[in-house]
Design a protein around this motif. Structure first.
Motif, PDB file in Angstrom:
ATOM      1  N   TRP A 185       0.826  -1.199   0.000  1.00  0.00           N
ATOM      2  CA  TRP A 185       0.000   0.000   0.000  1.00  0.00           C
ATOM      3  C   TRP A 185       0.867   1.260   0.000  1.00  0.00           C
ATOM      4  O   TRP A 185       0.658   2.184  -0.768  1.00  0.00           O
ATOM      5  CB  TRP A 185      -0.917  -0.032   1.231  1.00  0.00           C
ATOM      6  N   LEU A 186       1.941   1.223   0.862  1.00  0.00           N
ATOM      7  CA  LEU A 186       2.843   2.377   0.939  1.00  0.00           C
ATOM      8  C   LEU A 186       3.516   2.626  -0.402  1.00  0.00           C
ATOM      9  O   LEU A 186       3.631   3.762  -0.855  1.00  0.00           O
ATOM     10  CB  LEU A 186       3.919   2.126   1.995  1.00  0.00           C
ATOM     11  N   SER A 187       3.957   1.544  -1.065  1.00  0.00           N
ATOM     12  CA  SER A 187       4.710   1.720  -2.307  1.00  0.00           C
ATOM     13  C   SER A 187       3.848   2.380  -3.377  1.00  0.00           C
ATOM     14  O   SER A 187       4.365   3.016  -4.295  1.00  0.00           O
ATOM     15  CB  SER A 187       5.239   0.378  -2.809  1.00  0.00           C
ATOM     16  N   THR A 225       1.405   4.659  -2.578  1.00  0.00           N
ATOM     17  CA  THR A 225       0.933   5.988  -2.180  1.00  0.00           C
ATOM     18  C   THR A 225       2.048   6.991  -1.955  1.00  0.00           C
ATOM     19  O   THR A 225       1.854   8.184  -2.180  1.00  0.00           O
ATOM     20  CB  THR A 225       0.122   5.892  -0.875  1.00  0.00           C
ATOM     21  N   LEU A 226       3.248   6.508  -1.493  1.00  0.00           N
ATOM     22  CA  LEU A 226       4.296   7.465  -1.129  1.00  0.00           C
ATOM     23  C   LEU A 226       4.901   8.135  -2.356  1.00  0.00           C
ATOM     24  O   LEU A 226       4.933   7.556  -3.440  1.00  0.00           O
ATOM     25  CB  LEU A 226       5.398   6.753  -0.352  1.00  0.00           C
ATOM     26  N   LEU A 283       9.689   7.420  -0.534  1.00  0.00           N
ATOM     27  CA  LEU A 283       9.827   5.981  -0.707  1.00  0.00           C
ATOM     28  C   LEU A 283      11.291   5.569  -0.623  1.00  0.00           C
ATOM     29  O   LEU A 283      11.642   4.579   0.017  1.00  0.00           O
ATOM     30  CB  LEU A 283       9.235   5.571  -2.059  1.00  0.00           C
ATOM     31  N   LYS A 320       5.091  -0.170  10.000  1.00  0.00           N
ATOM     32  CA  LYS A 320       4.595   0.282   8.709  1.00  0.00           C
ATOM     33  C   LYS A 320       4.801   1.780   8.500  1.00  0.00           C
ATOM     34  O   LYS A 320       4.898   2.255   7.398  1.00  0.00           O
ATOM     35  CB  LYS A 320       3.100  -0.057   8.604  1.00  0.00           C
ATOM     36  N   GLN A 321       4.863   2.503   9.596  1.00  0.00           N
ATOM     37  CA  GLN A 321       4.899   3.952   9.447  1.00  0.00           C
ATOM     38  C   GLN A 321       6.235   4.452   8.934  1.00  0.00           C
ATOM     39  O   GLN A 321       7.237   3.879   9.231  1.00  0.00           O
ATOM     40  CB  GLN A 321       4.589   4.614  10.781  1.00  0.00           C
TER      41      GLN A 321
END
Lengths: 289, 343
Positions: free
Chosen positions: B23-25, B27-28, B33, B342-343
């Motif tokens: 999800w992070l990959s 959105t960031l 990233l 995750k943060q």
């Protein structure tokens, strides 16, 4: 023949530099069983004290190197012992970690104060000629001074009351305390002595290496290896392992490059520790100082 | 039954973390990233020391040596071969072999704690000095110039296995890094649950007693040491991928010190604590690096000294202890802290 003399002087110089580099660490390790990871930074402080005293206060260089640097760093060492080390006796690993923290903090602080440039100081002695070759007079001085330093330390530990109390505390702190010494005070003074020797070493090496905030890093590994290779007897240990490692690394430097000299020093230390896990004086010269 | 559920828990947590990473990959921003990627790489490095020091009781002052060896091995192989597949394998293998060699001398020689610290620290310093001195054009391995203190620039980054042209995007490299971290975490957790892991902890608790009970102490320590080195080598390989660049700084004493600080601050005897503290401290160092007034080394040094003096157990174990004291004998949750990763 002349070349051999020069080579001999350089080997002796390598040994003397190792002695000067590691004596402060050896005193603290041998007496208090503490490995002072900030030893290199104490040397850095010694170097800065000497250079600043010479360049800004106009103190003669010999007094700055031989009096001011050890005094400043010795007092600093006593303060550090009271603030940090005192709480960690008997926890050898924790002391190493705490002094490593101190080492990083001192590097950081020195970078903020002095900046990241090398401060130099010129070597105070002219070069010496042997036949058609010449070597720096300062390396002759280093050799002589290392000898005097070891001699003075031996006299201090062997023949003074302070030395007697220190050796008693080193062997059995509780027994020494029961007989009326104050181990806390002895420890403070011993750590101060070790710090002063580190400061002196740093000041003496300053004309050779120059001083930058990170200079301690280049001392600590060699000093560490020398002291640990020597074992817990301060003088016999430092002398024997400095002689061994100094000779080996200088010969490897002649044969290849200075970097291989350092590698050879490390390899010989690993082999030595494999054969003698307690260092040289753990097996030989065991009853010596 | 309980053991089984614990293993399932670990895998579920790792999968959740991976989903979070995915999800992070997406959105960031690219810059964020990239910084998160290097945080995860360092998290992997701190995991390696968390295992060998926190559980094996082996205080390695030179974990950076394996990290750097992995980094340089990857860089040299990737430049020479153009394909990253075997470079990655070698970057894990070579530090492991080196650690077996070094560890054999140390553990079978009966070298004690302090001496172990001295030797490992000296090894990484010698590597640092040696690599630093390889500036000339005569120092090359195949086509790879070692470059001395300038390091090796423009290292080929990861590609799909055996397809040199299919180079991974930064998002994919981020996912690979997160995957490696999660995988190593799961593997280490499983190792600790196994018979081998329990023996390793027993040796940490009382080496002599474990030896007298018939366990082969040097062999177990050597294996622990080698596992740590393999993970550190993998971290080194990923580190090069992150920047496409490697310099002797990977061997430096401040690198070694930082790894120690992560583990001390996070807590010895936990795996997740050092990873969390590593990520937080890395973030702090990055922020500090952006300003000029306070030196990073000063802050890190003070943190290390303060933790050794005042909170020797580290943050996570101390929090756990406070938590347990507060609400008496509740069952301790296995990994309630993972959500923070995750943060």
């Amino acid at each position: 023949m002349d070349l051999l003399i020069i080579y001999g002087i350089e080997v002796l110089n390598a040994i003397a530099v190792l002695i000067i580099m590691s004596l402060g660490l050896a005193v603290v390790f041998g007496m208090m069983k503490i490995v002072n990871m900030a030893h290199g930074e104490f040397m850095m402080l010694g170097g800065y004290s000497a250079i600043l005293a010479t360049n800004h206060l106009g103190v003669p260089i010999w007094i700055a190197m031989l009096v001011i640097a050890p005094l400043v760093v010795g007092v600093f060492g006593i303060v550090i012992e009271r603030v940090i080390i005192r709480h960690l006796y008997g926890r050898m690993i924790d002391t190493m970690l705490a002094t490593w923290g101190l080492s990083l903090a001192l590097i950081g602080a020195a970078t903020m104060v002095f900046g990241n440039t090398t401060l130099g100081i010129s070597s105070p002695l002219p070069s010496v000629t042997v036949g058609s070759y010449s070597t720096s007079g300062y390396s002759l001085f280093t050799i002589l001074f290392a000898l005097c330093l070891v001699g003075a330390l031996w006299l201090l530990l062997r023949y003074t009351t302070l030395g007697l109390c220190a050796r008693a505390t080193m062997q059995n702190a509780r027994m020494a305390a029961a007989l009326g010494t104050n181990p806390g005070k002895i420890y403070s003074l011993t750590f101060g002595l070790g710090a002063a020797l580190s400061g002196l070493g740093g000041a003496l090496l300053a004309p050779i290496t120059g001083v930058i905030p990170t200079i301690g890093i280049s001392f600590i590994a060699k000093a560490f290896i020398t002291v640990i290779g020597g074992g817990s007897a301060i003088i016999a240990g430092t002398l024997s392992s400095s002689t061994l490692f100094g000779t080996i690394s200088q010969l490897a430097t002649y044969a290849w490059t200075p970097v291989f000299g350092a590698v050879a020093l490390l390899l010989s230390a690993i082999v030595l520790l494999r054969l003698l896990p307690q260092g040289i004086t753990g097996r030989f010269f065991r009853r010596s100082l | 039954m309980k053991l089984f559920s614990e293993r399932v828990q670990i895998i579920v947590v790792a999968l959740v973390v991976m989903l979070g990473a995915l999800w992070l990959s997406g959105t960031l921003e690219l810059y964020t990233l990239l910084s998160v990627t290097v945080f995860l790489v360092m998290g992997l490095l701190s995991l390696s020391l968390a295992f060998i020091w926190g559980y094996g009781g082996i205080l390695c002052f030179g974990q950076a040596a394996f990290f750097g060896l992995g980094a340089y091995t990857y860089a040299i192989c990737a430049i020479n071969w153009g394909d990253s597949t075997w470079a990655v394998v070698l970057a894990v293998l070579l530090p492991t072999l080196f650690s077996l060699l070094l560890g054999y001398v140390i553990f079978y020689g009966g070298v004690s704690d302090v001496y172990l610290g001295a030797i490992t620290l000296a090894v990484s310093l010698v590597l640092f000095n040696w690599v630093n001195s390889t500036a000339g054009s005569e120092y090359h391995i195949g086509q790879a110039l070692l470059g001395g203190f300038n390091g090796i620039p423009s290292v080929p980054t990861l590609n799909m296995p055996f397809q040199p042209d299919a180079i991974l995007s930064p998002e994919a490299i981020f996912m690979v890094t997160a995957g490696c971290l999660a995988l190593c975490y799961v593997l280490l957790k499983f190792t600790l649950l196994s018979r081998f892991g329990k023996t390793v902890v027993a040796i940490r608790e009382n080496e002599q007693r474990a030896g007298l009970l018939g366990y082969n102490v040097p062999a177990h320590k050597l294996a622990t040491f080698a596992i740590g080195a393999a993970i550190a080598g993998l971290a080194g390989c990923l580190y090069v991928n992150w920047g496409a660049f490697v310099s002797p700084g990977v061997f430096s004493i401040s690198q070694s010190a930082q790894i120690i600080i992560w583990v001390i601050v996070g807590g010895r005897g936990t795996l997740i604590g050092p990873v969390i503290s590593c990520i937080l401290l890395q973030w702090m160092v990055t922020r500090l690096g952006a300003q000029q007034t306070v030196d990073v080394n000063l802050v890190l040094g003070v943190i290390l000294a303060v933790f050794v003096l005042l909170i020797p157990g580290g943050i996570l174990p101390t929090l756990q202890r406070l938590w347990r004291r507060k609400r008496q004998p509740t069952v301790q949750a296995a990994t309630p802290q993972v959500s923070e990763v995750k943060q």
